[in-house]
Design a protein around this motif. Structure first.
Motif, PDB file in Angstrom:
ATOM      1  N   THR A 181     -36.270  86.014   5.559  1.00  0.00           N
ATOM      2  CA  THR A 181     -35.031  86.643   6.020  1.00  0.00           C
ATOM      3  C   THR A 181     -34.790  87.885   5.178  1.00  0.00           C
ATOM      4  O   THR A 181     -35.165  87.919   4.006  1.00  0.00           O
ATOM      5  CB  THR A 181     -33.831  85.680   5.854  1.00  0.00           C
ATOM      6  OG1 THR A 181     -34.084  84.501   6.612  1.00  0.00           O
ATOM      7  CG2 THR A 181     -32.540  86.317   6.343  1.00  0.00           C
ATOM      8  N   LEU A 208     -27.745  84.096   9.439  1.00  0.00           N
ATOM      9  CA  LEU A 208     -28.440  82.907   9.890  1.00  0.00           C
ATOM     10  C   LEU A 208     -29.644  83.378  10.697  1.00  0.00           C
ATOM     11  O   LEU A 208     -29.497  83.948  11.776  1.00  0.00           O
ATOM     12  CB  LEU A 208     -27.533  82.042  10.764  1.00  0.00           C
ATOM     13  CG  LEU A 208     -28.158  80.742  11.299  1.00  0.00           C
ATOM     14  CD1 LEU A 208     -28.403  79.753  10.167  1.00  0.00           C
ATOM     15  CD2 LEU A 208     -27.250  80.104  12.352  1.00  0.00           C
ATOM     16  N   GLU A 224     -24.503  78.099  13.145  1.00  0.00           N
ATOM     17  CA  GLU A 224     -23.841  78.995  12.207  1.00  0.00           C
ATOM     18  C   GLU A 224     -24.097  78.508  10.778  1.00  0.00           C
ATOM     19  O   GLU A 224     -24.512  77.369  10.558  1.00  0.00           O
ATOM     20  CB  GLU A 224     -22.348  79.065  12.484  1.00  0.00           C
ATOM     21  CG  GLU A 224     -21.647  77.713  12.394  1.00  0.00           C
ATOM     22  CD  GLU A 224     -20.198  77.795  12.793  1.00  0.00           C
ATOM     23  OE1 GLU A 224     -19.712  78.910  13.049  1.00  0.00           O
ATOM     24  OE2 GLU A 224     -19.532  76.735  12.835  1.00  0.00           O
ATOM     25  N   LYS A 225     -23.820  79.395   9.827  1.00  0.00           N
ATOM     26  CA  LYS A 225     -23.947  79.043   8.411  1.00  0.00           C
ATOM     27  C   LYS A 225     -22.767  78.159   8.030  1.00  0.00           C
ATOM     28  O   LYS A 225     -21.621  78.613   8.003  1.00  0.00           O
ATOM     29  CB  LYS A 225     -23.973  80.313   7.560  1.00  0.00           C
ATOM     30  CG  LYS A 225     -24.051  80.064   6.066  1.00  0.00           C
ATOM     31  CD  LYS A 225     -23.970  81.373   5.298  1.00  0.00           C
ATOM     32  CE  LYS A 225     -23.830  81.129   3.812  1.00  0.00           C
ATOM     33  NZ  LYS A 225     -23.631  82.391   3.065  1.00  0.00           N
ATOM     34  N   ASP A 226     -23.056  76.892   7.754  1.00  0.00           N
ATOM     35  CA  ASP A 226     -21.991  75.933   7.463  1.00  0.00           C
ATOM     36  C   ASP A 226     -22.560  74.865   6.537  1.00  0.00           C
ATOM     37  O   ASP A 226     -23.243  73.940   6.983  1.00  0.00           O
ATOM     38  CB  ASP A 226     -21.469  75.316   8.759  1.00  0.00           C
ATOM     39  CG  ASP A 226     -20.376  74.281   8.508  1.00  0.00           C
ATOM     40  OD1 ASP A 226     -19.937  74.136   7.343  1.00  0.00           O
ATOM     41  OD2 ASP A 226     -19.971  73.617   9.479  1.00  0.00           O
ATOM     42  N   TRP A 227     -22.267  74.961   5.245  1.00  0.00           N
ATOM     43  CA  TRP A 227     -22.826  74.033   4.274  1.00  0.00           C
ATOM     44  C   TRP A 227     -22.309  72.610   4.475  1.00  0.00           C
ATOM     45  O   TRP A 227     -22.894  71.659   3.946  1.00  0.00           O
ATOM     46  CB  TRP A 227     -22.520  74.508   2.856  1.00  0.00           C
ATOM     47  CG  TRP A 227     -23.274  75.750   2.480  1.00  0.00           C
ATOM     48  CD1 TRP A 227     -22.783  77.009   2.405  1.00  0.00           C
ATOM     49  CD2 TRP A 227     -24.662  75.834   2.136  1.00  0.00           C
ATOM     50  NE1 TRP A 227     -23.778  77.887   2.042  1.00  0.00           N
ATOM     51  CE2 TRP A 227     -24.933  77.187   1.860  1.00  0.00           C
ATOM     52  CE3 TRP A 227     -25.699  74.899   2.023  1.00  0.00           C
ATOM     53  CZ2 TRP A 227     -26.201  77.639   1.485  1.00  0.00           C
ATOM     54  CZ3 TRP A 227     -26.956  75.335   1.652  1.00  0.00           C
ATOM     55  CH2 TRP A 227     -27.217  76.690   1.395  1.00  0.00           C
ATOM     56  N   PHE A 281     -27.376  72.085   9.140  1.00  0.00           N
ATOM     57  CA  PHE A 281     -27.606  73.361   8.462  1.00  0.00           C
ATOM     58  C   PHE A 281     -28.326  73.144   7.136  1.00  0.00           C
ATOM     59  O   PHE A 281     -29.277  73.849   6.813  1.00  0.00           O
ATOM     60  CB  PHE A 281     -26.287  74.094   8.230  1.00  0.00           C
ATOM     61  CG  PHE A 281     -26.443  75.347   7.415  1.00  0.00           C
ATOM     62  CD1 PHE A 281     -26.921  76.511   7.989  1.00  0.00           C
ATOM     63  CD2 PHE A 281     -26.142  75.357   6.052  1.00  0.00           C
ATOM     64  CE1 PHE A 281     -27.089  77.675   7.235  1.00  0.00           C
ATOM     65  CE2 PHE A 281     -26.302  76.495   5.289  1.00  0.00           C
ATOM     66  CZ  PHE A 281     -26.776  77.669   5.877  1.00  0.00           C
ATOM     67  N   ARG A 282     -27.885  72.148   6.368  1.00  0.00           N
ATOM     68  CA  ARG A 282     -28.546  71.876   5.082  1.00  0.00           C
ATOM     69  C   ARG A 282     -29.999  71.439   5.306  1.00  0.00           C
ATOM     70  O   ARG A 282     -30.901  71.839   4.554  1.00  0.00           O
ATOM     71  CB  ARG A 282     -27.773  70.802   4.313  1.00  0.00           C
ATOM     72  CG  ARG A 282     -26.358  71.226   3.925  1.00  0.00           C
ATOM     73  CD  ARG A 282     -25.778  70.327   2.836  1.00  0.00           C
ATOM     74  NE  ARG A 282     -25.707  68.935   3.252  1.00  0.00           N
ATOM     75  CZ  ARG A 282     -24.675  68.382   3.894  1.00  0.00           C
ATOM     76  NH1 ARG A 282     -23.627  69.141   4.216  1.00  0.00           N
ATOM     77  NH2 ARG A 282     -24.679  67.107   4.212  1.00  0.00           N
ATOM     78  N   VAL A 293     -32.044  74.559   6.006  1.00  0.00           N
ATOM     79  CA  VAL A 293     -32.362  75.316   4.794  1.00  0.00           C
ATOM     80  C   VAL A 293     -33.546  74.673   4.065  1.00  0.00           C
ATOM     81  O   VAL A 293     -34.484  75.354   3.658  1.00  0.00           O
ATOM     82  CB  VAL A 293     -31.129  75.403   3.868  1.00  0.00           C
ATOM     83  CG1 VAL A 293     -31.505  76.005   2.517  1.00  0.00           C
ATOM     84  CG2 VAL A 293     -30.022  76.228   4.523  1.00  0.00           C
ATOM     85  N   GLN A 310     -31.927  82.441   0.973  1.00  0.00           N
ATOM     86  CA  GLN A 310     -32.224  82.904   2.323  1.00  0.00           C
ATOM     87  C   GLN A 310     -33.631  83.482   2.453  1.00  0.00           C
ATOM     88  O   GLN A 310     -34.148  83.631   3.557  1.00  0.00           O
ATOM     89  CB  GLN A 310     -31.192  83.926   2.813  1.00  0.00           C
ATOM     90  CG  GLN A 310     -31.332  85.328   2.244  1.00  0.00           C
ATOM     91  CD  GLN A 310     -30.410  85.546   1.074  1.00  0.00           C
ATOM     92  OE1 GLN A 310     -30.087  84.604   0.371  1.00  0.00           O
ATOM     93  NE2 GLN A 310     -29.980  86.766   0.867  1.00  0.00           N
ATOM     94  N   ARG A 335     -23.353  77.647  -2.147  1.00  0.00           N
ATOM     95  CA  ARG A 335     -22.351  77.370  -1.119  1.00  0.00           C
ATOM     96  C   ARG A 335     -21.124  78.261  -1.228  1.00  0.00           C
ATOM     97  O   ARG A 335     -20.292  78.271  -0.336  1.00  0.00           O
ATOM     98  CB  ARG A 335     -21.910  75.907  -1.207  1.00  0.00           C
ATOM     99  CG  ARG A 335     -23.022  74.919  -0.957  1.00  0.00           C
ATOM    100  CD  ARG A 335     -22.570  73.501  -1.216  1.00  0.00           C
ATOM    101  NE  ARG A 335     -21.583  73.073  -0.228  1.00  0.00           N
ATOM    102  CZ  ARG A 335     -21.692  71.959   0.485  1.00  0.00           C
ATOM    103  NH1 ARG A 335     -22.728  71.168   0.311  1.00  0.00           N
ATOM    104  NH2 ARG A 335     -20.769  71.620   1.344  1.00  0.00           N
TER     105      ARG A 335
END
Length: 283
Positions: A32, A41, A63-66, A71-72, A75, A115, A239
Motif C-alpha cells: 500500500t 484501505l 472500511e478501516k475499523d479496528w 478488519f484485524r 491486516v 499498511q 489503532r
C-alpha cells in the motif's frame, strides 16, 4: 494477487537471465502507498477479495475499523500474503539464474507502519533484507538489527554519498554501525564517480579489514534482546487516530524502541532484536 503480480514475477526472472544481471534491488516494496494519510484501505480489487475469502472464509472488510474482527484478520492476512509473494518471486529469480541476488527494501519501520504489509515477524524467503538509514547513524545500527531479526544471513543498510570533506568520516561510522550490528553497509550517490572515489577509497580500507567477520557468519554476543512486537505495534499502537508511524505523529512505539536502542548503544551493551514469533518455549 492479480495477473500483474504474476507478470512481475515473470519479468524479474526474465530480466536477470536475459541481461545476465547479478540481481535486483526492489525499492518501494510495499503493498500500500506508505505515505498516504489517512491510511487507506487497500487493495480492494476482486483478486484480493477472492483470495482473502478463499484463505480465511471471511468477508472482505469495507472500511478501516479496528473493532471489526474481519478488519484485524485482513491486516494479519496481508502480512502473511505479502511475505509469501516475495518468496515466490525470489524462487523464480533463482530458478532463472541460480546465484542471483534479490534484495527487498524493508518498509515496516519507524514512520512506516502496518499498511506496507511487510511483516514484523520471520517469513521464509531467499532474499537479502535491505533497508536505508539516511544520514542518521543511530538508525544505521537500528535498521540493521531490525533486518537481521528475520534470521537471514545477509542484511544491508544503505546511506547516500555526498561531496564533503567530512563525508569519509560519516561513511566509516555508518559502516562500523552496520557491521557491529551484524550486517553490511551499502551506498548510493548521484555525484560524479570521480568526485567521490577518494572518499570511497578511505571507506574501502576500513571495510576490507572487517567484512570477513560479517561474511563468515560470525554472530555478535548480545547481553540482551529488544522485543519488536508486531502485535503491539500494529494491533495496539496502530489503532490510534494518527496510527503508529504516521509522519509527524507521536509514533510512540517506534520512538520507545529507538530510545531503548540508543540508551543501550551509549552504554556499549550489544543487543539483538527479536519478533513475536521468537517468543517460544524453546527460545
Amino acid at each position: 494477487n492479480s495477473p500483474y503480480g504474476e507478470a512481475l514475477i515473470g519479468f524479474a526472472g526474465e530480466a536477470v537471465s536475459h541481461f545476465d544481471l547479478d540481481g535486483i534491488w526492489f525499492d518501494g516494496s510495499a503493498f500500500t502507498q506508505i505515505w498516504d494519510r489517512p491510511v487507506p484501505l487497500s487493495c480492494r480489487c476482486r483478486w484480493c477479495q477472492e483470495k482473502f475469502h478463499r484463505d480465511t472464509g471471511l468477508a472482505f472488510p469495507k472500511e478501516k475499523d479496528w473493532n471489526n474482527p474481519n478488519f484485524r484478520a485482513w491486516v494479519a492476512w496481508r502480512f502473511e500474503m505479502f511475505g509469501n509473494f516475495w518468496a515466490r518471486l525470489a524462487d523464480a529469480v533463482h530458478t532463472a539464474k541460480p546465484g542471483a541476488t534479490v534484495v527487498v527494501n524493508h518498509y515496516h519501520r519507524p514512520h512506516i507502519p502496518w499498511q506496507s504489509a511487510v511483516p514484523l515477524n520471520p517469513f521464509a524467503a531467499d532474499i537479502i533484507t535491505g533497508s536505508e538509514a539516511g544520514t542518521n547513524l543511530l538508525l544505521s545500527a537500528f535498521t540493521t538489527r531490525l533486518c537481521r531479526a528475520y534470521g537471514r544471513s545477509r542484511t544491508e543498510v544503505w546511506t547516500p554519498v555526498y561531496q564533503s570533506p567530512q563525508e569519509a568520516s560519516r561513511l566509516v561510522q555508518h559502516s562500523l554501525a552496520c557491521i557491529t550490528a551484524g550486517g553490511m553497509p551499502s551506498f548510493g550517490s548521484s555525484e560524479p564517480p570521480e568526485a567521490i572515489a577518494p572518499t570511497l577509497r578511505q571507506v574501502a580500507e576500513v571495510l576490507r579489514n572487517r567484512a570477513p567477520f560479517v561474511m563468515d557468519g560470525n554472530k555478535s554476543l548480545p547481553y540482551l534482546v529488544l522485543h519488536v512486537s508486531q502485535q503491539s505495534e500494529t494491533f495496539f499502537f496502530g489503532r490510534g487516530p494518527d496510527g503508529a508511524g504516521a509522519v509527524g505523529a507521536k509514533d510512540w512505539y517506534w520512538r520507545s524502541l529507538m530510545g531503548w536502542h540508543e540508551m543501550l548503544m551509549q552504554a556499549q551493551l550489544p543487543m539483538d532484536f527479536i519478533f513475536d514469533a521468537h517468543l517460544t518455549d524453546e527460545e
